[in-house]
Design a protein around this motif. Structure first.
Motif, PDB file in Angstrom:
ATOM      1  N   ALA A  64       0.944  -1.005   0.009  1.00 45.93           N
ATOM      2  CA  ALA A  64      -0.265   0.106  -0.114  1.00 45.93           C
ATOM      3  C   ALA A  64       0.731   1.391   0.109  1.00 45.93           C
ATOM      4  CB  ALA A  64      -0.936  -0.061   1.329  1.00 45.93           C
ATOM      5  N   ALA A  65       2.310   1.109   0.586  1.00 43.21           N
ATOM      6  CA  ALA A  65       2.516   2.623   0.976  1.00 43.21           C
ATOM      7  C   ALA A  65       3.200   2.679  -0.380  1.00 43.21           C
ATOM      8  CB  ALA A  65       3.516   2.501   1.977  1.00 43.21           C
ATOM      9  N   PRO A  66       4.002   1.946  -0.982  1.00 43.49           N
ATOM     10  CA  PRO A  66       4.757   2.949  -2.643  1.00 43.49           C
ATOM     11  C   PRO A  66       3.389   2.545  -3.680  1.00 43.49           C
ATOM     12  CG  PRO A  66       5.098   0.267  -1.454  1.00 43.49           C
ATOM     13  CD  PRO A  66       4.483   0.569  -0.374  1.00 43.49           C
ATOM     14  N   LEU A 121      14.695   4.196   0.734  1.00 45.78           N
ATOM     15  CA  LEU A 121      13.533   4.599   1.130  1.00 45.78           C
ATOM     16  C   LEU A 121      12.547   4.101   0.978  1.00 45.78           C
ATOM     17  CD1 LEU A 121      14.789   8.214   2.197  1.00 45.78           C
ATOM     18  CD2 LEU A 121      13.565   6.718   3.320  1.00 45.78           C
ATOM     19  N   LEU A 122      12.807   3.810  -0.651  1.00 45.43           N
ATOM     20  CA  LEU A 122      11.373   3.293  -1.708  1.00 45.43           C
ATOM     21  C   LEU A 122      11.009   2.139  -1.203  1.00 45.43           C
ATOM     22  CD1 LEU A 122       9.640   4.482  -4.146  1.00 45.43           C
ATOM     23  CD2 LEU A 122      11.459   4.284  -4.912  1.00 45.43           C
ATOM     24  N   VAL A 148       8.010   8.516   2.131  1.00 43.18           N
ATOM     25  CA  VAL A 148       8.603   8.546   3.578  1.00 43.18           C
ATOM     26  C   VAL A 148       7.638   8.601   4.783  1.00 43.18           C
ATOM     27  CG1 VAL A 148      10.011   9.823   5.330  1.00 43.18           C
ATOM     28  CG2 VAL A 148      10.830   9.821   3.690  1.00 43.18           C
ATOM     29  N   VAL A 149       6.337   9.986   3.882  1.00 45.36           N
ATOM     30  CA  VAL A 149       5.546  10.318   5.107  1.00 45.36           C
ATOM     31  C   VAL A 149       3.966   8.359   4.657  1.00 45.36           C
ATOM     32  CG1 VAL A 149       3.136  11.508   4.569  1.00 45.36           C
ATOM     33  CG2 VAL A 149       5.213  12.602   4.327  1.00 45.36           C
ATOM     34  N   VAL A 193       1.426   4.521   7.081  1.00 45.30           N
ATOM     35  CA  VAL A 193       0.447   3.009   6.546  1.00 45.30           C
ATOM     36  C   VAL A 193       1.665   1.780   8.369  1.00 45.30           C
ATOM     37  CG1 VAL A 193       0.786   0.966   5.632  1.00 45.30           C
ATOM     38  CG2 VAL A 193       0.709   3.050   4.419  1.00 45.30           C
ATOM     39  N   ARG A 194       2.473   2.516   8.283  1.00 46.46           N
ATOM     40  CA  ARG A 194       3.166   1.742   9.923  1.00 46.46           C
ATOM     41  C   ARG A 194       2.424   1.955  11.079  1.00 46.46           C
ATOM     42  NH1 ARG A 194       6.560   1.663  13.485  1.00 46.46           N
ATOM     43  NH2 ARG A 194       6.354   4.383  13.864  1.00 46.46           N
ATOM     44  N   ARG A 195       1.987   2.837  11.019  1.00 48.12           N
ATOM     45  CA  ARG A 195       1.660   3.043  11.907  1.00 48.12           C
ATOM     46  C   ARG A 195      -0.170   2.877  12.477  1.00 48.12           C
ATOM     47  NH1 ARG A 195       2.081   9.362  13.913  1.00 48.12           N
ATOM     48  NH2 ARG A 195       4.557   9.125  14.241  1.00 48.12           N
ATOM     49  N   TYR A 196      -0.684   2.891  10.529  1.00 57.81           N
ATOM     50  CA  TYR A 196      -2.633   2.506  10.857  1.00 57.81           C
ATOM     51  C   TYR A 196      -2.041   0.614  10.909  1.00 57.81           C
ATOM     52  CZ  TYR A 196      -6.437   0.414   8.868  1.00 57.81           C
ATOM     53  OH  TYR A 196      -7.571  -0.460   8.310  1.00 57.81           O
TER      54      TYR A 196
END
Lengths: 494, 374
Positions: free
Chosen positions: B14-16, B288-289, B336-337, B342-345
């Motif tokens: 989801a993040a990328p 990072l990516l 990064v954002v 997504v990590r916190r979620y």
């Protein structure tokens, strides 16, 4: 003053999080002063005068006390002289003894708690939520805290607190609510309820006692510490002697209990034995082998098990799954690795075993350690350490923040391993636990072992007074002493 | 349990995807603001990027980027920010070019010699930052930035005629002695029209496999990850944190030493003033990516190479090639954002799920107990 009691995982923390706006309820209402409120985040709760003192302190280690207090509420009194005045004013009126310019990383757990309480008061809280506030305090300090809380109550503030110590709950609360498995199972009137009834309400079983009956002490020394000295910079940056000529022996099958007010060198002693700090002088011998300057990993491989005081900082990788946490600290040992390679499959299997044997309540071993409740995290740690058949177990506050059921289980495990010849160094702020489990008691005060006592006869009050430096040498139980001693806590340093 | 795993995978992707979408939207807006049609631009990039000569170019470029991404990622897994990959690989490539130019051995010795010199020099340069961190408490961020500048100065001092370089009379450029043929890495050709694929891609792939294996299958890797997640827990568990910092900087630097190798061994065969610079910083973006995951870094490297390739073609078609720079910048920012969100979620969601499952289990047992009692 309202007390909330219940087992770990019963939902106390979740309820508190909802009251403090950290989590949203699916249904139901909250009313403050008769007015229905909804909190979307802690800011809303603070605005409504609800303040929370967490079980795990929310302080920034590298900031001073003053900075921690004003952090996030800079608008109230600025960040300078006005804030300092206000802090000292609150500190004085409730006797919290706060030093605003000390770095938080240099404070002991008890001091940190006081900072947390002050932080909440500084924000103008009218309703205080305290999550296990007494877990870190000695009896005299508990009394002082309760005096403070009564003072707050007298001024019209509301206090909600969570505690596992049912005796305290009964003595201080005006009303008690018991929750189990996420629902309210009852409420009790402290005037008419006994500890036993309350405990039965809470777990549906009898209150366990830490008492150890038959002695299993042998005369084979397991851990010998001699002439141990350690200096470290204190809060003001001055080099101080934190361990001064410490000497003791723990035999196979013996539990040595170490009493002391937090910050008198117990943490440093543990770290010196674990090899996390290198002592300036002294000899540490484990089962005949000199380990005075061995690295931590070697000591662990040689058979030291470690249940750390702060499980989040020293015992777990919070964002790693349970099975990786099972490897932590024992990566070089069976079943976690073969040679230089990890054996993930075996580690996972063994994690399943620990989860089953030690009743770690989790839906699986792939969830992160952070998703477990405190008691279940502790059971995992105890299970992990015991699985490697340690020769010596260092247990620092093994049942802190752990519910009655899990507590009994951990005590059982220590007792059973002790029968098989385990030596235990037990450090605890729970004096009942200390007296009940130990074969020998030593009292630590300002980096020295100042007194010893026989756990069979000593009372918590007598021990508590020795912890404040009021008495030393061999403590004998004298009935008349018990009444006079508790007042003599002037020697304690704040 | 299966369900949570699938969810983790979904969250991981989801993040990328979110980040790339955000980058597309922002780039479109920028293009619109300059009065250009965004979709035409994307179409031009797409159709040009899949041509066979573009594919070869992208693979070759991605090889270099991949190694840079790995070098940075090793540090990230330890919670160390090695900004100095840039200086490390340039100094390493320079030293390797000088040594390789001085000797003429058979290929079986010449190539390993050059590569090992590069890795050693890279490791040494990064290790300096590691030693400074554990010995004097200097932040590795500051130390590696400074070492970048020092590496630049050292190279420009030594890369002069009469010192370690020669002046090429024809092109008026300064370069080290050209490597003997035995020091040229092999290439292979799939389509003669598209040009050769550089053989170093094999080394890069092996480095990726080694990265994955060491980190997730060895004791050393576990210790390294432990320090990255919690230094205090690592120390209590018996990891020598200081030694681990130095070791991981050495590994990161050795990996950085490889970054200049595709260029040196497959393309230029000498270190000249026009040796590519700045790839270390690209490596940060790619790590990072790719979430420090060897597969993710490969995707990131390919994407970056694709964007590089198409930027020239965009210019040829009347667009500003800087739009690709904007795109790369926005991708990194949104990555990064998005990862943090997504990590916190994911963490919060997992905690809730665990709570729900336990509550459900408790309710069931309670019900059974009641039924049993009746």
């Amino acid at each position: 003053m309202h007390a909330l009691v219940g087992e770990n995982g019963a939902g106390k923390s979740t309820l508190m999080k909802i009251l403090y706006g950290m989590q949203k309820p699916d249904e139901g209402t909250i009313a403050i002063d008769g007015e229905q409120v909804t909190f979307h985040h802690p800011g809303d709760a603070i605005a409504r005068g609800v303040g929370m003192v967490h079980q795990h302190f929310m302080l920034a280690d590298n900031l001073t006390v003053l900075e921690n207090v004003v952090l996030g509420s800079e608008k109230l009194h600025g960040i300078g002289a006005k804030a300092r005045t206000k802090i000292l004013e609150i500190s004085d009126s409730y006797g919290l003894g706060i030093r605003p310019d000390v770095l938080v990383e240099n404070l002991g757990v008890a001091d940190r708690q006081r900072v947390e309480i002050l932080k909440v008061l500084y924000r103008g809280a009218r309703t205080l939520i305290l999550d296990e506030p007494t877990a870190v305090l000695v009896p005299q300090e508990v009394d002082a805290l309760f005096d403070n809380l009564r003072g707050l109550k007298a001024e019209g503030l509301t206090v909600i607190f969570i505690s596992h110590k049912l005796g305290e709950v009964l003595s201080v609360a005006d009303e008690i609510t018991v929750i189990r498995r996420g629902t309210t199972v009852g409420s009790a009137d402290p005037k008419t309820t006994t500890t036993k009834q309350l405990a039965e309400l809470m777990v549906g079983s009898e209150l366990p006692s830490p008492e150890t009956r038959e002695s299993t002490v042998t005369d084979v020394p397991m851990l010998t510490v001699g002439g141990l000295r350690l200096t470290a910079p204190d809060a003001d940056g001055v080099e101080r002697m934190v361990l001064d000529d410490i000497a003791f022996t723990i035999h196979k099958g013996e539990v040595l209990g170490l009493a002391g007010v937090e910050g008198n060198g117990q943490a440093e002693l543990v770290e010196a034995i674990m090899g996390m700090r290198d002592a300036d002088a002294g000899i540490i011998t484990l089962d005949g082998a000199d380990i005075s300057h061995a690295p931590t990993r070697k000591r662990r491989e040689n058979g030291i098990g470690y249940v750390p005081e702060d499980r989040h900082r020293h015992g777990l990788l919070l964002e790693a799954p349970l099975w990786e946490n099972r490897i932590l600290g024992h990566v070089t040992e069976e079943p976690n690795s073969k040679g230089a390679l990890l054996d993930n499959a075996a580690a996972r299997r063994d994690t399943e075993r620990i989860v089953a044997e030690y009743d770690v309540r989790t839906p699986g071993i792939d969830v992160t350690a952070a998703s477990l409740s405190g008691g279940n995290q502790q059971k995992l740690i105890v299970g992990r350490e015991m699985s490697h058949r340690p020769k010596l177990l260092i247990a620092a506050h093994p049942t802190r923040g752990v519910d009655v059921g899990a507590q009994a289980q951990i005590w059982d495990q220590i007792r059973e391993a002790r029968r098989e010849g385990l030596a235990v160094l037990l450090i605890s702020a729970d004096l009942d636990e200390l007296i009940g489990l130990s074969d020998t008691l030593r009292v630590m005060y300002r980096g020295r072992l100042v007194a010893d006592a026989d756990p069979a006869t000593i009372t918590p009050e007598e021990l508590g007074s020795a912890m404040t430096g009021a008495s030393s040498g061999r403590l004998e139980h004298v009935a008349t002493d018990a009444d006079a001693a508790p007042d003599a806590d002037g020697g304690e340093e704040r | 349990m299966k369900k949570i795993d699938k969810e983790r995978l979904l969250l991981g992707i989801a993040a990328p995807v979110l980040a790339l979408l955000a980058a597309f939207v922002v780039t479109s807006l920028v293009l619109l603001a300059t009065g250009k049609q965004p979709f035409d631009a994307f179409q031009i990039m797409g159709s040009y990027g899949v041509k066979s000569d573009s594919q070869v170019y992208i693979l070759n470029k991605a090889t270099t980027y991949y190694l840079a991404g790995l070098a940075v990622a090793v540090g990230f897994r330890m919670n160390l920010f090695n900004i100095g990959v840039d200086g490390q690989y340039r100094l390493a490539a320079f030293a390797a070019a000088v040594v390789g130019g001085m000797v003429n051995l058979p290929g079986i010795l010449e190539l390993p010699l050059i590569i090992i010199v590069a890795m050693l020099v890279g490791a040494m340069w990064a290790g300096l930052a590691g030693l400074l961190k554990v010995g004097r408490g200097v932040s590795e961020v500051i130390a590696t930035i400074m070492l970048n500048a020092i590496a630049t100065a050292i190279i420009s001092y030594l890369l002069q005629p009469g010192r370690l370089a020669h002046l090429d009379a024809n092109t008026n450029s300064v370069h080290t002695t050209v490597l003997p043929k035995s020091g040229w890495f092999f290439t292979f050709t799939t389509n003669p029209a598209a040009g050769p694929i550089e053989g170093f891609i094999v080394v890069a792939a092996l480095a990726g496999v080694a990265y994955w294996f060491v980190l997730s299958r060895t004791r050393f890797g576990f210790d390294l990850r432990t320090v990255g997640q919690s230094e205090s827990a690592a120390q209590a568990s018996g990891v020598n944190v200081k030694r681990m910092i130095v070791t991981s900087m050495l590994v990161s630097g050795a990996c950085a030493g490889l970054v200049g190798m595709p260029t040196l061994l497959n393309e230029s065969h000498q270190y000249a003033t026009d040796f590519p610079a700045g790839i270390g910083f690209t490596g940060i973006a790619i790590a990072l990516l790719g979430r420090n995951n060897p597969g993710g870094i490969a995707v990131g490297a390919l994407l970056w190479a694709f964007l590089d390739r198409t930027s020239n073609w965009l210019e040829f078609n009347g667009y500003d090639k800087e739009i690709v720079g904007v795109m790369q910048g926005v991708i990194v920012l949104s990555v990064v954002v998005a990862y943090e969100l997504v990590r916190r979620y994911g963490l919060g969601r997992q905690q809730r799920r665990v709570g729900e499952q336990l509550a459900a289990a408790a309710r069931n047992t309670a019900k059974q107990e009641q039924e049993a009692a009746i």
